[in-house]
Design a protein around this motif. Structure first.
Motif, PDB file in Angstrom:
ATOM      1  N   THR A  94     -23.104  17.296  32.642  1.00 42.20           N
ATOM      2  CA  THR A  94     -23.354  17.429  31.208  1.00 42.20           C
ATOM      3  C   THR A  94     -23.770  18.865  30.925  1.00 42.20           C
ATOM      4  N   GLU A 142     -21.221  10.914  24.153  1.00 42.88           N
ATOM      5  CA  GLU A 142     -22.150  10.392  25.160  1.00 42.88           C
ATOM      6  C   GLU A 142     -23.400   9.817  24.504  1.00 42.88           C
ATOM      7  N   GLU A 154     -20.336  15.358  28.004  1.00 39.68           N
ATOM      8  CA  GLU A 154     -20.292  14.719  29.325  1.00 39.68           C
ATOM      9  C   GLU A 154     -18.920  15.020  29.938  1.00 39.68           C
TER      10      GLU A 154
END
Length: 202
Positions: A94, A142, A154
């Protein structure tokens, strides 16, 4: 039943609250994340019929902090193919949307998010091997609209398969390692092909 009128709704939060969450997200990535290199792909000869470019290049390497979400180890599937048992190694990362815009979009306005096909270079050995990952999918929702905003990307990655791409990022460490690895991969493929032809003749 209507929501409480004395509290701000999740979808109409004040900009200051959204900025606070952005800053907290950036801070957590800087504390718990690691510095990786983001390599945007440049399409040189894109084939719209096959949906691929066999002669793409990578002309920049941008350092950015990422958080490794699949911290338990590399994820992937094991399957049998015509080449034998193959284990696909995958990685989930991320990164902060705001930091990506600051570091990448300001350099190239066409790149507004991490793109499928771009590379993530890990500048240190993982289980005694250096690796570079290719982005296979980017989850854009996400954390869906917390306080009316989204704060992270993500990124799902898989180990990159070299195929004669050109590397001229301006980072000598990245270019030298990638070109050397690509050369080794090409030589191994050519050797295997010649051995297969010899065995077929026999």
């Amino acid at each position: 039943m209507a929501t409480n009128p004395y509290f701000t709704s999740n979808y109409t939060a004040y900009a200051a609250e959204q900025t606070l969450v952005h800053n907290l997200t950036i801070e957590s990535h800087k504390i718990f994340g690691i510095d990786l290199k983001y390599l945007p792909r440049t399409l040189e000869n894109f084939d719209p019929f096959y949906g691929e470019d066999t002669h793409s290049s990578f002309n920049s390497a941008i350092e950015l902090e990422f958080y490794i979400k699949s911290y338990g180890g590399f994820e992937g599937n094991q399957f049998l193919s015509k080449f034998g048992l193959q284990i696909s190694e995958e990685l989930v990362l991320t990164c902060s949307r705001k930091r990506f815009t600051e570091e990448v979009t300001t350099v190239n306005a066409e790149i507004t998010r991490p793109r499928e096909g771009d590379l993530i270079y890990i500048p240190f050995a993982v289980d005694e091997r250096m690796r570079v990952f290719e982005i296979s999918h980017v989850n854009q929702t996400e954390n869906f609209s917390q306080l009316g905003e989204r704060y992270t990307w993500e990124i799902n990655c898989r180990v990159f398969g070299f195929n004669g791409e050109a590397f001229d990022t301006g980072d000598a460490t990245v270019d030298d390692w990638l070109l050397l690895t690509d050369l080794k991969t090409t030589n191994c493929s050519e050797s295997k092909f010649s051995l297969d032809r010899k065995s077929t003749r026999l």
